[in-house]
Structure formats: C-alpha cells, structure tokens
Design a protein around this motif. Structure first.
Motif, mmCIF file in Angstrom:
data_model
loop_
_atom_site.group_PDB
_atom_site.id
_atom_site.type_symbol
_atom_site.label_atom_id
_atom_site.label_comp_id
_atom_site.label_asym_id
_atom_site.label_seq_id
_atom_site.Cartn_x
_atom_site.Cartn_y
_atom_site.Cartn_z
ATOM 1 N N LEU A 177 0.857 -1.207 0.028
ATOM 2 C CA LEU A 177 0.094 0.083 0.225
ATOM 3 C C LEU A 177 0.924 1.298 -0.031
ATOM 4 O O LEU A 177 1.981 1.360 0.579
ATOM 5 N N ASN A 178 0.338 2.292 -0.551
ATOM 6 C CA ASN A 178 1.225 3.700 -0.563
ATOM 7 C C ASN A 178 2.489 3.387 -1.292
ATOM 8 O O ASN A 178 3.570 3.829 -0.728
ATOM 9 N N LEU A 179 2.752 2.544 -2.535
ATOM 10 C CA LEU A 179 3.912 2.241 -2.966
ATOM 11 C C LEU A 179 4.655 3.620 -3.213
ATOM 12 O O LEU A 179 3.980 4.462 -3.932
ATOM 13 N N LYS A 180 5.973 3.339 -3.389
ATOM 14 C CA LYS A 180 6.719 4.584 -3.638
ATOM 15 C C LYS A 180 7.192 4.685 -5.094
ATOM 16 O O LYS A 180 6.651 3.805 -6.045
ATOM 17 N N GLY A 182 8.125 4.423 -8.558
ATOM 18 C CA GLY A 182 8.781 3.240 -9.445
ATOM 19 C C GLY A 182 8.133 1.812 -9.000
ATOM 20 O O GLY A 182 8.547 0.699 -9.530
ATOM 21 N N GLY A 183 7.380 1.794 -8.086
ATOM 22 C CA GLY A 183 6.584 0.856 -7.445
ATOM 23 C C GLY A 183 7.218 0.175 -6.318
ATOM 24 O O GLY A 183 6.995 -0.907 -6.005
ATOM 25 N N LEU A 184 8.438 1.022 -5.599
ATOM 26 C CA LEU A 184 8.945 0.401 -4.501
ATOM 27 C C LEU A 184 7.958 0.030 -3.274
ATOM 28 O O LEU A 184 7.056 0.799 -3.181
ATOM 29 N N GLY A 185 8.134 -1.079 -2.682
ATOM 30 C CA GLY A 185 7.360 -1.412 -1.455
ATOM 31 C C GLY A 185 7.422 -0.412 -0.297
ATOM 32 O O GLY A 185 8.367 0.630 -0.168
ATOM 33 N N TYR A 186 6.682 -0.607 0.344
ATOM 34 C CA TYR A 186 6.489 0.935 1.514
ATOM 35 C C TYR A 186 5.841 0.235 2.845
ATOM 36 O O TYR A 186 4.945 -0.307 2.692
ATOM 37 N N LEU A 187 6.444 0.269 4.020
ATOM 38 C CA LEU A 187 6.082 -0.403 5.049
ATOM 39 C C LEU A 187 5.184 0.693 5.837
ATOM 40 O O LEU A 187 4.211 0.596 6.557
#
Length: 333
Positions: A177-180, A182-187
């Motif tokens: 959720l709330n990807l950064k 370029g699609g990087l994951g986010y905790l």
C-alpha cells in the motif's frame, strides 16, 4: 557444493552470474540450509547429504506465491490449472507440511470472484492453515478491505501480524500500500513502530521468519523490486541469531545472505518475469514456449531444525514433481 548470490554494492542489486546460478538451482531442485549465517546448497540428487541435513527437522511448511487468479493472457491463459498443479505437488509429498504461507498476489484484479476461485482451489490442500500477506494485485481498491475481510480479520493495521509456531516467531508484513516512486514497496511508520515493539518481546535466540510480498532487499530498484523503508525494519532483526525473509513479487528464485539474515524470493504459480536488468525488458509477464512454462513455476519447502537455529529451504518447480517427492522429509516450501 556451496554457493550464494553475490551482492553488488555498486548498484545495490545482484550479480548476474549469481542470479543465473540461482535460477539453475530452481530448475533442477536444490536444498538450501542456513546455519551460522552461511547458506549451503545441496542437489536433490545427493540424497545422502539431503537426508543427513534434514534428519532432525521438527516441522516444515510451504511457501506459495503470486497465483494471480483472474490472469488470462498468453503468458499463462489458465492460472487456475497451474495453481492446482502446485496444490497437487504439495499433496503428493510423503509428509504433509504443517501449514502454508502465501506471499501475495492471490488475485489479478482484487475481484470477489477471483478471491472465491483461489479459496476454492486452496481448500484442496491436505495441510491445515494458510497464512497470507497481500500483494499489490490484492489491494487495487487502495485499502485492501476485501483482502482483509477474507484473509486478515484478526490482523493489525493494514493486515500485519505475528504468530509463534513451535519455537519460531513468524511476522507477516504489508508493503504493497502507498507504493513509492517506481513501485517500490513501503511499510510506513505505524507498521514499523509495531514491528519494533513486537520483536522487543522475542528472545534473540528465537529463529525469526519474516514474510511480505515485495522483497525487503534491493533486488532491482529501477523496477520497483525492493522496499523503500526496509532498512529500519531490518535493523530490528540484527540481534537475532537466525532470520529468514521470504518474499514473492518477482516470480523467480533469488537469495542473498547478509550476516544473520537470509533473503529468499519464490517462484510464481502463474507466470515468469524477466531477470532483473535484462536489456530491453521491463517487469511483467513473459511468454515462453508452452512446454517450458511449468519449469519456471513452482513452490518452496522450508524445514525447521530445532537446536541448530537452521531453516532448510528447497525450491522445486511444477515440472520436477519426481524430485520433490524424493525429499526425505516430504516437506514443502
């Protein structure tokens, strides 16, 4: 035989030669055991060494990932059939796994009927409980409400949780959720604060298994194959003697060892993706000749060995049923 992925600090990704070696392991079936921060691999054909390594395993579980139920393009027009093949492979093991971890992208478009189809198929597993974390395809509504209603009713926040099973502490994280950019994951800070508190209550001698959809190490940031704020999460895990991080998302087997932490990404049951950094390629489904597809899809077996703080990890493809059935523990990731 002992090999491991080489970490290239120049681009914070992976060494291409190491990647190709790892893909070769996945295609033929291999066992990997973490002990003292060292990852050792054994060919499944060397059953004497495999039997010796796993003789004291207390329990085992299977990781499956990226089922993408609802996908119907040329890369795999029948993802239900290949998920069923994975289920059949697990059910054919001589000793059923204790449970299943599904590391996300259960569905393609987060539709109720896709969740229904996946649930109906997975009911065919002989093993008991399935623990889930969502992939980005499971939360296309931006909130993951439908996913949580089905698979995370008793979780915290957006779906994160921890469980203790036979002396191992498992942590399921949500980084889709709330990807950064370029699609990087986010905790996110709320989940990270929870993780810090959760792990403070765990003895440093307890083996830790963390599972999330997007890799918690920087596989290839240019394609979004990493998690933007994973460094803080990993800092809480440094004091433990044994940490295994299991992810999906990239649809191929890769491993990296950093001190006490072993990172492992799993094959998909739906379709392959290109190797990171392949010239002219981009992340997404790739079409291969029909006869090759099942050699690029698969499952992962994980065995816990009490007293040694070791997790033995075995990848096998949907094409090498025979090798998996030879596994001395009959287990399952």
């Amino acid at each position: 035989m002992s090999k491991r992925i080489i970490h290239d600090h120049n681009h914070d990704g992976i060494d291409r030669r190491g990647f190709l070696e790892c893909m070769a392991w996945a295609g033929t079936g291999a066992l990997c055991m973490l002990s003292g921060g060292v990852l050792k691999s054994y060919a499944l054909s060397d059953m004497r060494e495999v039997t010796k390594a796993l003789a004291n395993a207390d329990f085992s579980f299977v990781q499956i990932s990226d089922s993408h139920i609802g996908f119907n393009k040329s890369a795999n027009p029948d993802v239900s059939a290949t998920l069923q093949a994975a289920i059949d492979k697990i059910n054919a093991l001589s000793t059923p796994p204790s449970f299943i971890l599904h590391t996300g992208d259960i569905t393609q478009l987060s539709k109720p009927e896709e969740f229904d189809t996946a649930a109906q198929l997975l009911k065919g597993l002989k093993t008991g409980q399935i623990f889930y974390v969502p992939g980005e395809h499971d939360v296309l509504d931006g909130t993951g409400k439908l996913y949580r209603e089905r698979h995370a009713m008793n979780s915290m926040g957006d779906g994160w949780y921890s469980i203790d099973i036979k002396g191992v502490h498992f942590v399921g994280l949500v980084n889709v959720l709330n990807l950064k950019a370029g699609g990087l994951g986010y905790l996110g800070p709320e989940q990270l604060d929870w993780l810090e508190k959760d792990l403070k209550n765990v003895s440093s001698s307890t083996p830790i298994v963390v599972f999330a959809h997007i890799p918690l190490w920087s596989v290839y940031p240019d394609w979004g194959w990493g998690t933007d704020d994973s460094a803080r999460a990993l800092s809480y895990m440094r004091r433990f003697g044994s940490v295994t991080v299991l992810n999906g998302h990239i649809h191929q087997t890769m491993r990296k060892v950093e001190a006490n932490i072993t990172f492992h990404t799993a094959l998909s049951t739906a379709f392959p993706q290109p190797a990171p950094g392949t010239p002219g390629a981009s992340p997404g489904p790739i079409t291969v000749p029909a006869g090759q597809l099942r050699s690029l899809l698969g499952i992962t077996d994980v065995n816990f060995i009490s007293g040694q703080q070791a997790l033995a990890v075995t990848d096998s493809t949907l094409a090498d049923m025979g090798s998996a059935m030879m596994h001395p523990m009959g287990s399952q990731q």
